[in-house]
Design a protein around this motif. Structure first.
Motif, PDB file in Angstrom:
ATOM      1  N   ALA A  29       0.846  -1.196   0.000  1.00 56.47           N
ATOM      2  CA  ALA A  29       0.000   0.000   0.000  1.00 56.47           C
ATOM      3  C   ALA A  29       0.880   1.244   0.000  1.00 56.47           C
ATOM      4  CB  ALA A  29      -0.924   0.009   1.216  1.00 56.47           C
ATOM      5  N   PHE A  30       0.470   2.246  -0.779  1.00 59.84           N
ATOM      6  CA  PHE A  30       1.212   3.504  -0.863  1.00 59.84           C
ATOM      7  C   PHE A  30       0.312   4.659  -0.459  1.00 59.84           C
ATOM      8  CE2 PHE A  30       3.235   0.724  -3.993  1.00 59.84           C
ATOM      9  CZ  PHE A  30       4.593   0.914  -3.738  1.00 59.84           C
ATOM     10  N   GLU A  31       0.735   5.406   0.550  1.00 63.96           N
ATOM     11  CA  GLU A  31       0.082   6.673   0.865  1.00 63.96           C
ATOM     12  C   GLU A  31       0.862   7.745   0.108  1.00 63.96           C
ATOM     13  OE1 GLU A  31      -1.974   9.079   4.535  1.00 63.96           O
ATOM     14  OE2 GLU A  31      -1.040   7.126   4.866  1.00 63.96           O
ATOM     15  N   MET A  32       0.313   8.162  -1.018  1.00 61.89           N
ATOM     16  CA  MET A  32       1.038   8.985  -1.994  1.00 61.89           C
ATOM     17  C   MET A  32       1.007  10.451  -1.552  1.00 61.89           C
ATOM     18  SD  MET A  32      -0.366   7.189  -5.495  1.00 61.89           S
ATOM     19  CE  MET A  32      -2.045   7.811  -5.269  1.00 61.89           C
ATOM     20  N   ASP A  33       1.903  10.802  -0.636  1.00 63.65           N
ATOM     21  CA  ASP A  33       1.869  12.118  -0.013  1.00 63.65           C
ATOM     22  C   ASP A  33       3.014  12.990  -0.534  1.00 63.65           C
ATOM     23  OD1 ASP A  33       0.908  14.066   1.690  1.00 63.65           O
ATOM     24  OD2 ASP A  33       2.068  13.368   3.414  1.00 63.65           O
ATOM     25  N   GLY A  34       2.740  14.291  -0.636  1.00 63.38           N
ATOM     26  CA  GLY A  34       3.802  15.237  -0.972  1.00 63.38           C
ATOM     27  C   GLY A  34       3.664  15.909  -2.316  1.00 63.38           C
ATOM     28  N   ASN A  35       2.550  15.699  -3.027  1.00 66.06           N
ATOM     29  CA  ASN A  35       2.391  16.318  -4.349  1.00 66.06           C
ATOM     30  C   ASN A  35       2.436  17.844  -4.276  1.00 66.06           C
ATOM     31  OD1 ASN A  35       2.078  13.775  -5.414  1.00 66.06           O
ATOM     32  ND2 ASN A  35      -0.123  13.927  -5.721  1.00 66.06           N
ATOM     33  N   ARG A  36       1.755  18.413  -3.278  1.00 62.15           N
ATOM     34  CA  ARG A  36       1.696  19.875  -3.180  1.00 62.15           C
ATOM     35  C   ARG A  36       3.046  20.458  -2.763  1.00 62.15           C
ATOM     36  NH1 ARG A  36      -3.598  21.638   0.046  1.00 62.15           N
ATOM     37  NH2 ARG A  36      -2.810  20.173   1.591  1.00 62.15           N
ATOM     38  N   ARG A  37       3.713  19.794  -1.832  1.00 60.43           N
ATOM     39  CA  ARG A  37       5.030  20.291  -1.414  1.00 60.43           C
ATOM     40  C   ARG A  37       6.060  20.133  -2.529  1.00 60.43           C
ATOM     41  NH1 ARG A  37       5.232  16.943   3.901  1.00 60.43           N
ATOM     42  NH2 ARG A  37       3.375  16.051   2.930  1.00 60.43           N
ATOM     43  N   TYR A  38       5.919  19.063  -3.302  1.00 54.60           N
ATOM     44  CA  TYR A  38       6.785  18.883  -4.477  1.00 54.60           C
ATOM     45  C   TYR A  38       6.589  20.036  -5.453  1.00 54.60           C
ATOM     46  CZ  TYR A  38       7.958  17.158  -9.165  1.00 54.60           C
ATOM     47  OH  TYR A  38       8.445  17.038 -10.450  1.00 54.60           O
ATOM     48  N   ALA A  39       5.324  20.413  -5.682  1.00 50.23           N
ATOM     49  CA  ALA A  39       5.036  21.508  -6.605  1.00 50.23           C
ATOM     50  C   ALA A  39       5.643  22.821  -6.099  1.00 50.23           C
ATOM     51  CB  ALA A  39       3.525  21.650  -6.786  1.00 50.23           C
ATOM     52  N   ARG A  40       5.477  23.104  -4.793  1.00 44.36           N
ATOM     53  CA  ARG A  40       6.033  24.341  -4.241  1.00 44.36           C
ATOM     54  C   ARG A  40       7.555  24.345  -4.338  1.00 44.36           C
ATOM     55  NH1 ARG A  40       1.778  23.665  -0.319  1.00 44.36           N
ATOM     56  NH2 ARG A  40       3.200  22.595   1.106  1.00 44.36           N
ATOM     57  N   LYS A  41       8.173  23.200  -4.046  1.00 50.28           N
ATOM     58  CA  LYS A  41       9.634  23.091  -4.112  1.00 50.28           C
ATOM     59  C   LYS A  41      10.138  23.312  -5.538  1.00 50.28           C
ATOM     60  CE  LYS A  41      11.527  19.179  -4.754  1.00 50.28           C
ATOM     61  NZ  LYS A  41      12.009  17.767  -4.688  1.00 50.28           N
ATOM     62  N   SER A  42       9.351  22.864  -6.514  1.00 50.65           N
ATOM     63  CA  SER A  42       9.760  22.944  -7.923  1.00 50.65           C
ATOM     64  C   SER A  42       9.283  24.214  -8.615  1.00 50.65           C
ATOM     65  CB  SER A  42       9.206  21.720  -8.678  1.00 50.65           C
ATOM     66  OG  SER A  42       9.569  20.515  -8.036  1.00 50.65           O
ATOM     67  N   GLY A  43       8.585  25.085  -7.861  1.00 45.29           N
ATOM     68  CA  GLY A  43       8.078  26.311  -8.469  1.00 45.29           C
ATOM     69  C   GLY A  43       6.957  26.067  -9.457  1.00 45.29           C
ATOM     70  N   LYS A  44       6.157  25.037  -9.208  1.00 41.73           N
ATOM     71  CA  LYS A  44       5.068  24.674 -10.111  1.00 41.73           C
ATOM     72  C   LYS A  44       3.719  24.917  -9.435  1.00 41.73           C
ATOM     73  CE  LYS A  44       7.804  21.044 -12.351  1.00 41.73           C
ATOM     74  NZ  LYS A  44       7.879  19.592 -12.680  1.00 41.73           N
ATOM     75  N   ARG A  45       2.678  24.890 -10.259  1.00 46.10           N
ATOM     76  CA  ARG A  45       1.329  25.004  -9.716  1.00 46.10           C
ATOM     77  C   ARG A  45       0.958  23.702  -9.013  1.00 46.10           C
ATOM     78  NH1 ARG A  45      -2.152  24.791 -13.422  1.00 46.10           N
ATOM     79  NH2 ARG A  45      -0.756  24.327 -15.156  1.00 46.10           N
ATOM     80  N   VAL A  46       0.029  23.782  -8.055  1.00 49.21           N
ATOM     81  CA  VAL A  46      -0.401  22.599  -7.320  1.00 49.21           C
ATOM     82  C   VAL A  46      -0.910  21.521  -8.270  1.00 49.21           C
ATOM     83  CG1 VAL A  46      -2.109  21.712  -5.679  1.00 49.21           C
ATOM     84  CG2 VAL A  46      -0.920  23.849  -5.186  1.00 49.21           C
ATOM     85  N   GLU A  47      -1.656  21.933  -9.293  1.00 49.74           N
ATOM     86  CA  GLU A  47      -2.204  20.970 -10.249  1.00 49.74           C
ATOM     87  C   GLU A  47      -1.092  20.181 -10.943  1.00 49.74           C
ATOM     88  OE1 GLU A  47      -2.945  24.124 -10.037  1.00 49.74           O
ATOM     89  OE2 GLU A  47      -5.093  24.277  -9.631  1.00 49.74           O
TER      90      GLU A  47
END
Length: 265
Positions: A29-47
């Motif tokens: 099982a994977f709790e796929m966490d960190g998409n929003r923080r990844y976006a902020r770190k990369s200078g990308k939009r949340v989407e």
């Protein structure tokens, strides 16, 4: 493809073949966490972070299929996520609709590896278009019998457990005082959403992004035999290099338990 990329791919395939020769978990099982923080770190939009998260899912699922993992369960959307901004929820629902149709079409990843898709959760909360995409995706993969992907959306463990208890009651196990003793851990377990689709016991639970809690995912299924791993990598960055140490640790524990059992007998 460059020579370096080709060699890298071949080495990865060789590594997967070696790992697959040892004990392989039945259910991860994977709790796929960190998409929003990844976006902020990369200078990308949340989407864009959520889109990157989908590609990570596809990449990790293919790794698991090459390893012959029988069942993969992922936390795609929590019921509580509906409390996020309307713009983000709308973007997530559109992404879910698009990717459900994409991942289950003929010749796509699930079809390639014979994976049956189950969407688990309170699906009545989903927009009609997403519900239609869920029904279509589940129908298109229903004949697949080599592996299973459980996509939990919208889901929380509390809702799953509550629904299981309600199902037990509806089936008459609690119709009178004499049947109270029939309500036990096993009867509730048998009526969980994961159990109803034939999911095996959970061997490995992985949460990304460095958060060290279950956060409403697979709380019932995480038992004393489940290997729980909390890693710092954000989900969109998660890949083979993150999974290999976890699998090696699992195999070491299986071999250790085997030797201990052999000595005891």
């Amino acid at each position: 493809m460059s020579l370096f990329s080709w060699l890298q791919t071949q080495l990865s395939l060789l590594l997967l073949a070696v790992l697959a020769a040892g004990p392989v978990p039945r259910h991860v099982a994977f709790e796929m966490d960190g998409n929003r923080r990844y976006a902020r770190k990369s200078g990308k939009r949340v989407e864009e972070g959520h889109t990157a998260g989908f590609y990570a899912l596809r990449r990790v699922l293919e790794i698991c299929m090459r390893l012959k993992v029988g069942c993969v369960t992922v936390y795609a959307f929590s019921i509580e996520n509906f409390n996020r901004s309307p713009a983000e929820v709308d973007a997530l629902m559109k992404l879910a609709e698009e990717k459900l149709r994409e991942i289950s079409r003929h010749g796509a990843l699930l079809d390639k590896y014979g994976v049956r898709l189950n969407v688990l959760g309170n699906k009545s909360l989903l927009p009609p278009a997403v519900q239609a995409a869920v029904e279509e995706a589940e129908g298109l993969t229903r004949h697949n019998n080599k592996a299973v992907l459980n996509l939990c959306m919208p889901y929380t463990s509390r809702h799953e457990i509550t629904t299981a208890v309600e199902s037990v009651v509806r089936h008459g196990l609690f119709s009178d005082g004499a049947n109270v003793s029939k309500i036990n851990e096993q009867t509730i377990d048998d009526h969980l959403m994961t159990s109803l689709v034939g999911t095996p016991p959970l061997d490995i639970f992985i949460r990304t992004s460095g958060v060290k809690r279950l956060s409403g995912f697979m709380q019932w299924q995480c038992c004393e035999h489940t290997q729980i791993q909390m890693i710092d990598t954000y989900w969109p960055d998660f890949g083979l290099s993150d999974l290999v140490p976890i699998l090696l640790d699992y195999q070491r524990k299986v071999w250790t338990m085997g030797r201990t059992s052999a000595k005891a007998s």
